[in-house]
Design a protein around this motif. Sequence first.
Motif: not given
Length: 782
Positions: A534, A538, A587, A594-595, A597-600
């Motif tokens: 993932k 991304a 990050s 942003p990618i 951070q969205s994936l943690g």
Amino acid sequence: MHATRLLPTAFAAFCLCAATAAIAQEAASLERVSIVGSRKTVSAASSIDTLVPVDIYSMSKVTEGGGQFDLAQTLQYLSPSFNSTRQTGADGADLIDSAALRGLGSDQTLVLVNGKRRHTVALVNLFGARNRGSTGTDMNSLPLLAIDNVQVLRDGAAAQYGSDAIAGVINIQLKKKAGCEAVTGYGQYSRGDGKNWLASAYCGVKLGDGTLGITGEWQDRGRSNRADPGDLRTIGDTQVKNKTIYLNGEFPIAGDNKLYVTAGAQDRDASSAAWARNGTDDIPSRNSAAMYPDGFVPYINGDVRDRYAILGWKSTFAGWDTDLSQTYGSNRMRYDISHTLNASIANKDLLSGGKGISPTSFDAGGFGFSQATTNFDVSRFFPDLLGGSNIAFGAEYRREKYDIVAGEPGSYIDADGVGFGGNAGSQGFPGFQPGDATNKSRNSQALYVDWEATLTPALTMDAAVRAEHYSDFGSTTTAKLAGSYKLSKDWLLRGAASTGFRAPSLQQLYFSSTITDFINQLPVDVVIAPSGSKLTTAAGVPALKQEKSKNLSVGFTVKPSIDTAVTADLYQINIKDRIVLSGRVDSSDPNLGPILQSLGVGQAQFFVNSVDTRTRGLDLTASTRAKLGAGALNTFLALNISHTAVTKVNVPGGLKIDQDTLLSTRERLFIEQGGPRAKATLGFEYSEGAWTGEAKVIYFGSQTHAGGYTGALLHYQPKASMDLGLNWQATPALKLSVGGNNVFNVKPTRQDPNETDNGFYYDAVQFGLNGASYFARAYYRF
């Protein structure tokens, strides 16, 4: 390459005439043998008459009286093209010695056993290691006493043997002769540590008209430590205990039918020292005052299990020689971390009113790799076709499997909360998490044809084409054209041109690891993300594909007398889309932040086809033997000069990062100078009666790396070491040997310990950091 640079380097070297002389004598007694690089069986084993450069090293002398107790180190001091340096402070890479040819990656050299593909290890070299981002073959999983000879093909051979043969091919030929022999050995460093015990026995048992060779070996190598007095760290060789057994035999059945079998197993218990944790600054983040108030050194213990088997049937049908075989190999490694703690568990215990205690050992999980290969090879020599032609063709089917097993929870959890108190996981090596676990497989099919023809009494040509299809990335076709021309009975010109490829390994495709790193005292999740995950999808990381190569070589051989021979070969290897492990993507990157951070995820690394390289070099060998007084003197010079340069860094279009992030100067230098740019051996062997004395000088050229703290360039000056040996043939059956390696205690160039990979002023480059060692052996033939 300037002549002014080549001449002093060549003059500085020299080694191993005994191997060439021994091979010439042994070859004369063979009816027909196969040499790697040709599908034709020949009446003698000679590197002077081959179309491409092949070195043939008999293992009899080094097995009976050599100072090295494993195959990788033996070849390190025999073959200038071969590089294998024991690592320290490199996690799993400390447990398995990587090996490579011509300064390229360890996964760009194909290893064969009895002409059949040998499996690679499950390990991917990562932190602190040369060959980082690559995997390779464990040369030390085979016992020396089981080996008859090692053939090193110094030329691209993907069109003949398939993936991985970009830098060349190493074929390990096992014994299957009648008779028994045994050897015991002991060695240690001059500092008194690294005690190395060896016991090995071989017995060739007649079974009907065939022979089954059985070899058993036990090796116990102690840990060495070069840290200064009072230093908490352990810096030196890994502790290794090997138990190995190998069987190899061939049995005539009826007519021209032969059944052959090879089977081997090695169990290895290895233990390497991780970075030390101190008793002040590392409390409570990486230590507990209740457990290790004065600091501690965690130990990364590897339980390695290696298995290998070949079952085959040779026959003749309508004048064609056929060979049907099934090969299976597997390599498994499990990590147990000892003398450690999970600082987050200890801190949680302290906050709960306890003493601040954690378990001191953890099962950290591990990985495994297996490979099953089916081959069907057909060959026939036509004496009247174009002056004599050998036509060969065949097919191969291979299935590979790779898996990662998670460790116990205590090896990776953050018990007291992320970013608070103690770091997560076992110190020294955090365990694999459930999210890292995987079980993947793939298959490939290949067809090849090879035609070698003697077009005129002076001109011989060989052409090969191979087509392969992989279930995970598609198809590729490679070709090779090689030829030789005899200018006279003494002089021969030879050259080759080929295309090649290396398929991305399953280890590179699916390795996954998650750690929590602390940067400026803030926790950051760092993920090595597998291809197609993932995160990589991304981030726009394309799927891995094969590396492609173009190889060119040209050279000559000359044999002015029966006792003297010289070979020289120039080569160039261009590789496109080399697979590298990227730098960390942060990050804070305005495009990828942003990618992530969205994936943690705070930072990420991944494998990507992003580097083109060019390697140019020279191989030179010269041997002679002569009478001297009442005895005989053998002399041999061997030299390799290799220069690799990154010619292009390709940032994939969907990946919005700069070149320096994708490939930093530090990582670039690991690719360009993973091994010394020049290496040579010069050896003398003098024999008289029952006594033989040997002196060998090994020259290691310069290397340059970049420091890990400021990125300062670290220059390692050329160094030369000397090995000495004395053999006494006490009886026709008993030989006693003593000697020393690196007898003048030479070390690599001293560096700033803040910059080196192992945090010590001597790093494990060129030939290691342990210094002088001494050995004794007893060999007995039954």
